[in-house]
Write a protein that holds these residues in place. Sequence first.
Motif, PDB file in Angstrom:
ATOM      1  N   GLY A   1       0.811  -1.203   0.000  1.00 40.18           N
ATOM      2  CA  GLY A   1       0.000   0.000   0.000  1.00 40.18           C
ATOM      3  C   GLY A   1       0.847   1.257   0.000  1.00 40.18           C
ATOM      4  O   GLY A   1       1.821   1.366   0.754  1.00 40.18           O
TER       5      GLY A   1
ATOM      6  N   LYS B   1       4.414   2.705  10.369  1.00 42.08           N
ATOM      7  CA  LYS B   1       4.885   4.078  10.228  1.00 42.08           C
ATOM      8  C   LYS B   1       6.391   4.226  10.413  1.00 42.08           C
ATOM      9  O   LYS B   1       7.000   5.132   9.849  1.00 42.08           O
ATOM     10  CB  LYS B   1       4.159   4.985  11.227  1.00 42.08           C
TER      11      LYS B   1
ATOM     12  N   GLN C   1      -0.368  -4.993   8.794  1.00 40.43           N
ATOM     13  CA  GLN C   1      -1.273  -3.969   8.269  1.00 40.43           C
ATOM     14  C   GLN C   1      -2.648  -4.560   7.966  1.00 40.43           C
ATOM     15  O   GLN C   1      -3.671  -3.922   8.213  1.00 40.43           O
ATOM     16  CB  GLN C   1      -0.674  -3.326   7.017  1.00 40.43           C
TER      17      GLN C   1
ATOM     18  N   PRO D   1      -1.366   1.506   9.264  1.00 43.52           N
ATOM     19  CA  PRO D   1      -0.097   1.375   8.538  1.00 43.52           C
ATOM     20  C   PRO D   1       1.103   1.206   9.455  1.00 43.52           C
ATOM     21  O   PRO D   1       1.089   1.615  10.619  1.00 43.52           O
ATOM     22  CB  PRO D   1      -0.011   2.706   7.781  1.00 43.52           C
TER      23      PRO D   1
ATOM     24  N   ALA E   1      -1.549   5.033   2.197  1.00 39.06           N
ATOM     25  CA  ALA E   1      -1.809   5.236   3.632  1.00 39.06           C
ATOM     26  C   ALA E   1      -1.000   6.424   4.157  1.00 39.06           C
ATOM     27  O   ALA E   1       0.093   6.717   3.668  1.00 39.06           O
ATOM     28  CB  ALA E   1      -1.466   3.972   4.415  1.00 39.06           C
ATOM     29  N   ASP E   2      -1.557   7.072   5.163  1.00 40.18           N
ATOM     30  CA  ASP E   2      -0.857   8.173   5.828  1.00 40.18           C
ATOM     31  C   ASP E   2       0.105   7.565   6.851  1.00 40.18           C
ATOM     32  O   ASP E   2      -0.306   7.050   7.883  1.00 40.18           O
ATOM     33  CB  ASP E   2      -1.871   9.087   6.522  1.00 40.18           C
ATOM     34  N   ARG E   3       1.395   7.640   6.551  1.00 36.58           N
ATOM     35  CA  ARG E   3       2.392   7.018   7.421  1.00 36.58           C
ATOM     36  C   ARG E   3       3.133   8.028   8.290  1.00 36.58           C
ATOM     37  O   ARG E   3       4.119   7.691   8.933  1.00 36.58           O
ATOM     38  CB  ARG E   3       3.400   6.225   6.568  1.00 36.58           C
TER      39      ARG E   3
END
Length: 408
Positions: A188, A383, A375, A381, A191-193
């Motif tokens: 992915g 990070k 995940q 996610p 996603a906001d990591r």
Amino acid sequence: METVILAVVIAVVVLGAIGGLVVSGRKKKQLPPSPPAAPSAPATPSVTAPPAEPHIGEEAETPHDEERRTIEEVGLPEAAEAEVPTVTPEVPAVEVPEPTAGRLVRLRARLSRSQNTLGKGLLTLLSREHLDDETWEEIEDTLLTADVGVTPTQELVERLRERVKVLGTRTPEDLRALLREELLSLIGTDADRSVHTHNGIGTNGDEIPGVVMVVGVNGTGKTTTTGKLARVLVADGKSVVLGAADTFRAAATDQLQTWGERVGARTVRGPENGDPASVAYDAVKEGIAEGADVVLIDTAGRLHTKTGLMDELGKVKRVVEKHGPVGEVLLVLDATTGQNGLVQARVFAEVVDITGVVLTKLDGTAKGGIIVAVQRELGVPVKLVGLGEGADDLAPFEPEAFVDALIG
């Protein structure tokens, strides 16, 4: 006649002996002459006289007509000032952490060495001239061994089979591009990591620091990760306050404080075996008072099998939320534990809302596929990833750099 002579001799001997005794006695009685006494000295009394009254100098014997002064009027002599040596405490030098931008790219060589089996194994299998069912089973086994998980593995193998069939002739460059695209799709990229450390709005309407809780099982490197995360935030220009809420291990508190001192971050700590929630609350309170950007709270390393301790972890979060919202709850997992880490992740997710994952020890014997499995399991996610023992070996996770390291 003989009798008379004998008597005279005896008499002479007796008289001589008596005379010797007398002379001897007289000699013993003679004493050496004593020194003459001073003419002004009084005669020594035969009876001991009582001690005289004490005198203080000559003034006591001869009174003067001078006016007496009180003790308030008499100045005291000035005491010489003693020289006190100045001791300057040793202040540890504040370090400048390595910039976080591109850190994972700089650690690519280390990552590729540890994850070589997955990428090269897949490329080798896909490069075979005939991809029969046995080869696809080997590809599937390779993915499972890398801890990708059953469902993600099945999905990836199906997509690869379809695309390889459509592709026809397969050059090494084509296969590498194909595998890269599919792995990125599996991990992915949307996603906001980023670690959410922006300021929040407190319960009283005022602005408060961003609050990040770090949770995890004993032995995952949680306290070390918290200290390294402080370095990441400081490198990004943020001021940090650390909360040592792992009160059950004094070593953990000392360790966290050492990490903080290295980058100039203050550590709020409490008594050993004290209330972790209270320490966490005080840490946020101090962060608000100091105007810090971020408050990092290191919690105790809970065993996920201990229900009571897990409930206490939920209490820590609820108490902190009396100040305001918790922006981030990071779960630290040891990448070498593989699928067992998923069991831990499930239990932690039930107690607190996990918002991100930190995978440590990814440079060791870890299987890179665990990123995909975690995940999928948590729906959050990865990070950050830990790629060594160095202070700046915690890197923001970048899927592209990770996949490139896998396939070379």
